[in-house]
Design a protein around this motif. Structure first.
Motif, PDB file in Angstrom:
ATOM      1  N   GLU A 122      44.176  36.629  31.238  1.00  0.00           N
ATOM      2  CA  GLU A 122      44.570  37.908  31.845  1.00  0.00           C
ATOM      3  C   GLU A 122      43.439  38.931  31.706  1.00  0.00           C
ATOM      4  OE1 GLU A 122      46.836  40.747  33.864  1.00  0.00           O
ATOM      5  OE2 GLU A 122      46.957  38.566  33.785  1.00  0.00           O
TER       6      GLU A 122
ATOM      7  N   ARG B 169      40.844  37.911  34.230  1.00  0.00           N
ATOM      8  CA  ARG B 169      41.284  38.174  35.602  1.00  0.00           C
ATOM      9  C   ARG B 169      41.121  39.661  35.944  1.00  0.00           C
ATOM     10  NH1 ARG B 169      45.165  40.430  38.011  1.00  0.00           N
ATOM     11  NH2 ARG B 169      46.429  40.719  36.152  1.00  0.00           N
ATOM     12  N   VAL B 170      41.521  40.523  35.030  1.00  0.00           N
ATOM     13  CA  VAL B 170      41.396  41.965  35.262  1.00  0.00           C
ATOM     14  C   VAL B 170      39.923  42.354  35.388  1.00  0.00           C
ATOM     15  CG1 VAL B 170      41.763  44.235  34.206  1.00  0.00           C
ATOM     16  CG2 VAL B 170      43.612  42.546  34.209  1.00  0.00           C
TER      17      VAL B 170
ATOM     18  N   GLN C 169      37.487  40.439  36.360  1.00  0.00           N
ATOM     19  CA  GLN C 169      37.018  39.903  37.636  1.00  0.00           C
ATOM     20  C   GLN C 169      37.446  40.808  38.784  1.00  0.00           C
ATOM     21  OE1 GLN C 169      38.158  35.839  38.375  1.00  0.00           O
ATOM     22  NE2 GLN C 169      37.637  35.965  40.534  1.00  0.00           N
ATOM     23  N   GLU C 170      38.681  41.244  38.778  1.00  0.00           N
ATOM     24  CA  GLU C 170      39.171  42.120  39.850  1.00  0.00           C
ATOM     25  C   GLU C 170      38.410  43.445  39.895  1.00  0.00           C
ATOM     26  OE1 GLU C 170      43.389  42.398  39.176  1.00  0.00           O
ATOM     27  OE2 GLU C 170      43.749  40.407  40.025  1.00  0.00           O
ATOM     28  N   ARG C 171      37.962  43.921  38.744  1.00  0.00           N
ATOM     29  CA  ARG C 171      37.193  45.165  38.679  1.00  0.00           C
ATOM     30  C   ARG C 171      35.733  44.944  39.037  1.00  0.00           C
ATOM     31  NH1 ARG C 171      39.014  46.045  33.113  1.00  0.00           N
ATOM     32  NH2 ARG C 171      36.813  45.759  32.692  1.00  0.00           N
TER      33      ARG C 171
ATOM     34  N   ARG D 254      29.688  33.975  41.711  1.00  0.00           N
ATOM     35  CA  ARG D 254      30.088  35.245  42.325  1.00  0.00           C
ATOM     36  C   ARG D 254      29.219  36.396  41.861  1.00  0.00           C
ATOM     37  NH1 ARG D 254      36.199  35.670  43.635  1.00  0.00           N
ATOM     38  NH2 ARG D 254      36.715  33.525  44.101  1.00  0.00           N
TER      39      ARG D 254
END
Length: 83
Positions: free
Chosen positions: A6, A9-10, A12-14, A50
């Protein structure tokens, strides 16, 4: 405390590639019998791609077929197949 996935994931999203890579890389293990560790390994390689970390992928690719494949795919996506 949130699970490592988690947190990653957070991050990565930022777009916080350094954080996401560090968190996932800490648990990643190629060919682990623990599917979570092996999946983390593949996720780690994807995060490196990425983030545009060609050099790190290439270094890992010297001994890791997954890294070689991910780097090849990244170069193909960038139209740099010959690199």
């Amino acid at each position: 405390m949130p699970h490592w996935s988690e947190i990653a994931r957070v991050a990565q999203e930022r777009g916080d590639w350094d954080r996401a890579i560090a968190v996932v890389g800490a648990v990643a293990q190629c060919y682990s019998t623990d599917h979570e560790r092996h999946n983390a390994h593949l996720w780690h390689l994807d995060l490196l791609a990425r983030a545009g970390r060609h050099v790190e992928l290439a270094a890992l690719g010297e001994r890791d077929v997954h890294a070689r494949r991910r780097l090849k795919r990244l170069l193909d996506e960038e139209g740099r197949r010959e690199d």
